[in-house]
Every structure is written in structure tokens, then in C-alpha cells.
Write a protein that holds these residues in place. Structure first.
Motif, PDB file in Angstrom:
ATOM      1  N   ARG A   1       0.830  -1.205   0.000  1.00 26.78           N
ATOM      2  CA  ARG A   1       0.000   0.000   0.000  1.00 26.78           C
ATOM      3  C   ARG A   1       0.870   1.263   0.000  1.00 26.78           C
ATOM      4  O   ARG A   1       0.581   2.226  -0.717  1.00 26.78           O
ATOM      5  CB  ARG A   1      -0.949  -0.020   1.215  1.00 26.78           C
TER       6      ARG A   1
ATOM      7  N   LEU B   1       2.074   2.473  -3.314  1.00 30.33           N
ATOM      8  CA  LEU B   1       1.114   3.208  -4.156  1.00 30.33           C
ATOM      9  C   LEU B   1       1.124   4.701  -3.851  1.00 30.33           C
ATOM     10  O   LEU B   1       0.584   5.514  -4.602  1.00 30.33           O
ATOM     11  CB  LEU B   1      -0.311   2.690  -3.921  1.00 30.33           C
TER      12      LEU B   1
ATOM     13  N   SER C   1       2.687   7.335  -0.268  1.00 27.10           N
ATOM     14  CA  SER C   1       2.909   7.356   1.176  1.00 27.10           C
ATOM     15  C   SER C   1       1.633   7.681   1.950  1.00 27.10           C
ATOM     16  O   SER C   1       0.817   8.489   1.514  1.00 27.10           O
ATOM     17  CB  SER C   1       3.958   8.403   1.520  1.00 27.10           C
TER      18      SER C   1
ATOM     19  N   ILE D   1       0.446  11.639   6.226  1.00 26.54           N
ATOM     20  CA  ILE D   1      -0.600  12.613   5.901  1.00 26.54           C
ATOM     21  C   ILE D   1      -0.297  14.002   6.436  1.00 26.54           C
ATOM     22  O   ILE D   1      -1.137  14.892   6.377  1.00 26.54           O
ATOM     23  CB  ILE D   1      -1.983  12.144   6.405  1.00 26.54           C
TER      24      ILE D   1
ATOM     25  N   ILE E   1       2.245  12.566  11.224  1.00 24.96           N
ATOM     26  CA  ILE E   1       1.379  11.396  11.357  1.00 24.96           C
ATOM     27  C   ILE E   1       1.454  10.507  10.120  1.00 24.96           C
ATOM     28  O   ILE E   1       1.403  10.990   8.986  1.00 24.96           O
ATOM     29  CB  ILE E   1      -0.098  11.837  11.542  1.00 24.96           C
TER      30      ILE E   1
ATOM     31  N   ILE F   1      -0.478   6.933   8.495  1.00 23.33           N
ATOM     32  CA  ILE F   1      -1.621   6.028   8.715  1.00 23.33           C
ATOM     33  C   ILE F   1      -1.531   4.823   7.769  1.00 23.33           C
ATOM     34  O   ILE F   1      -2.397   4.632   6.922  1.00 23.33           O
ATOM     35  CB  ILE F   1      -2.975   6.740   8.533  1.00 23.33           C
TER      36      ILE F   1
ATOM     37  N   HIS G   1      -2.105   1.343   6.194  1.00 24.24           N
ATOM     38  CA  HIS G   1      -3.297   0.505   6.335  1.00 24.24           C
ATOM     39  C   HIS G   1      -3.351  -0.554   5.257  1.00 24.24           C
ATOM     40  O   HIS G   1      -2.707  -0.421   4.210  1.00 24.24           O
ATOM     41  CB  HIS G   1      -4.564   1.368   6.309  1.00 24.24           C
TER      42      HIS G   1
ATOM     43  N   LYS H   1      -6.023  -4.067   3.754  1.00 27.92           N
ATOM     44  CA  LYS H   1      -7.168  -4.975   3.884  1.00 27.92           C
ATOM     45  C   LYS H   1      -6.624  -6.393   3.868  1.00 27.92           C
ATOM     46  O   LYS H   1      -5.769  -6.720   3.051  1.00 27.92           O
ATOM     47  CB  LYS H   1      -8.126  -4.788   2.717  1.00 27.92           C
TER      48      LYS H   1
ATOM     49  N   VAL I   1     -13.617   4.638   5.619  1.00 26.78           N
ATOM     50  CA  VAL I   1     -13.671   6.103   5.608  1.00 26.78           C
ATOM     51  C   VAL I   1     -14.077   6.652   6.978  1.00 26.78           C
ATOM     52  O   VAL I   1     -13.575   7.691   7.412  1.00 26.78           O
ATOM     53  CB  VAL I   1     -14.607   6.621   4.478  1.00 26.78           C
TER      54      VAL I   1
ATOM     55  N   LEU J   1     -11.036   6.495   9.192  1.00 27.45           N
ATOM     56  CA  LEU J   1     -10.126   7.592   8.836  1.00 27.45           C
ATOM     57  C   LEU J   1     -10.639   8.918   9.385  1.00 27.45           C
ATOM     58  O   LEU J   1      -9.870   9.755   9.838  1.00 27.45           O
ATOM     59  CB  LEU J   1      -9.969   7.687   7.318  1.00 27.45           C
TER      60      LEU J   1
ATOM     61  N   SER K   1      -8.327  10.935  11.856  1.00 27.29           N
ATOM     62  CA  SER K   1      -7.816  12.243  11.438  1.00 27.29           C
ATOM     63  C   SER K   1      -8.361  13.353  12.330  1.00 27.29           C
ATOM     64  O   SER K   1      -7.687  14.356  12.566  1.00 27.29           O
ATOM     65  CB  SER K   1      -8.120  12.512   9.956  1.00 27.29           C
TER      66      SER K   1
END
Lengths: 157, 88
Positions: free
Chosen positions: A53, A56, A58, A61, A65, A67, A69, A71, A116, A119, A123
Motif C-alpha cells: 500500500r 502506491l 505514502s 498525511i 502522522i 496512517i 493501512h 485490507k 472512511v 479515517l 484524522s
């Protein structure tokens, strides 16, 4: 859903050593396996999914920080965990700042719909400068868990 | 100061997750004008990934993008096109 309830002491890893990004993420995942948050047999798979991931783009954010992640197939439920990296790690973040707090999110492949909203919750916590500062000062996982609970409650009001 | 606004719907299945939010901010940061995004009564800075993700905008969310300053109309158009191009 009350995501703060997902947190227990075992999901907080304070003071990860400041190494390269891939190693820091691997060490975080291994610590979670050590704490029995994830299955020891899944460590390799989890690390590889996270790095895939990151490749694809970084997940740094901004404001220190990250994040990361992924699946995962067959994961029983969402895993959210926090680590601190006091010395910082170069995450190739959107604002160029090194990351010193990592919010790790693992979702069951079959149940990615909550992503979402997780997140949104994460956030909302980290946009708060007090939260970021207090997290760095937490002396124990229990302190960090209490901080997450308190701030989440404040946000819900 | 030039101010320009435009609406756009989030059409990708997984909504405004980290990757689209980061793309949005990278495009927004290519412009010197201020950029804000409103969804569901909440206004955030369109140049911050963290703030964008606090919107929790799922598939079907209608975003209002407002730019103030130099090249405001171009910025809004570019961001509308970006959001409309998301497919995951």
C-alpha cells in the motif's frame, strides 16, 4: 461505531526505534504479534500488505502522522493500533515532515466499508495539536489509551 | 480577490480515503490560492490531508470546493476533474 473502544494497552506501542520506514513498520507489526493483537503466523502477510500500500503512495498525511493501512482476508475484526517513534522516521510525507506517530489500520477484506469512518475518526484526533503533543508524552500504553478515549469523547460532543 | 466555487460528487466506491485525499491536496498545493472544501456543513482546508479526511465523505457525498485568490477558477476546475476521475 465507537472506535476508541477498539483500543487496549496491547494496541499501543510506545517508543519504536527510529530506523528506515520499512523496518519501523515491520517492528510495529512484530510488536503487535508479540502482544497477541494479530496472529504470529500473519506477520509476514501484514507487513507485505502494508508495504504494498505504501508503494502506491505514502500514507504520511502530514503533521508528523502516518496512517499505514491494509485490507486482509480472514481478519476477524478491524485492528487499529498506535505507535510512537520519538526520533521520527522519513515517511516521504505530503508535507515533508518526519513521522513520529503511526496509526495502523487493518480491515477485514470482506468488511472494508468502515474504512472512511475510521479515517474520519483518526484524522479528527490527530488534527488536534494537544492530542499529538500528549501522545508523545504518554509514559505508558494505559496513559495513551486514556488519552484516545478522552479525546474521542470530546470529539463526539 | 477572485473567489470561485464549484460542486462535485464523490463517485468512487470507497469515498474520500487516504489516497484520493492525498491526490487532492497535491493538486491543491499546486495553486497559490486558498482552497476550502465544505461537506455536510463542515468546512476544511483543502490543502491538508488530515483535514480532508475529517470530512468522512463517502461515495455519493457532494463537495463544495471554493478557491480564493490567484487562478481560483482553474484550481476549482482541476479539483472537480480530479474528484470525478476517482474510480476506487
Amino acid at each position: 461505531m465507537d472506535f476508541a473502544k477498539l483500543f487496549t494497552d496491547s494496541r499501543i506501542v510506545l517508543g519504536l526505534e527510529s530506523l528506515d520506514k520499512d523496518t519501523v513498520l515491520a517492528n510495529f507489526v512484530k510488536a503487535l504479534a508479540e502482544n497477541e493483537v494479530i496472529d504470529k503466523d500473519s506477520v509476514k502477510e501484514v507487513i507485505s500488505a502494508l508495504l504494498k500500500r505504501e508503494a502506491l503512495g505514502s500514507t504520511g498525511i502530514g503533521r508528523g502522522i502516518g496512517i499505514p493501512h491494509a485490507k486482509l482476508k480472514g481478519l476477524p475484526e478491524v485492528v487499529v493500533a498506535i505507535a510512537t517513534v520519538p526520533g521520527g522516521v522519513d515517511f516521504n510525507s505530503v508535507d515533508g515532515e518526519h513521522v513520529n506517530a503511526i496509526f495502523l489500520i487493518l480491515s477485514p477484506q470482506e468488511d472494508a466499508d468502515k474504512h472512511v469512518s475510521i479515517l474520519k475518526w483518526a484524522s479528527s484526533l490527530v488534527r488536534n495539536g494537544d492530542f499529538r503533543a500528549f501522545l508523545q508524552r504518554a509514559k505508558s500504553p494505559a496513559e495513551a489509551v486514556a488519552l484516545v478515549a478522552e479525546m474521542s469523547e470530546e470529539l463526539a460532543q | 480577490m477572485v473567489e470561485f466555487s464549484g460542486k462535485v460528487e464523490v463517485i468512487n466506491k470507497h469515498g474520500l480515503h487516504a489516497r484520493p485525499a492525498t491526490q487532492f491536496v497535491r493538486v491543491a498545493n499546486g495553486y497559490s490560492c486558498d482552497i476550502s472544501v465544505v461537506f455536510d456543513g463542515t468546512e476544511v482546508n483543502g490543502k491538508s490531508v488530515i483535514e480532508m479526511m475529517t470530512l468522512g465523505a463517502e461515495c455519493g457525498a457532494l463537495l463544495v470546493i471554493t478557491a480564493r485568490g490567484k487562478n481560483a477558477p482553474e484550481a476549482v476546475t482541476a479539483l472537480q476533474e480530479l474528484v470525478s476521475s476517482w474510480d476506487n
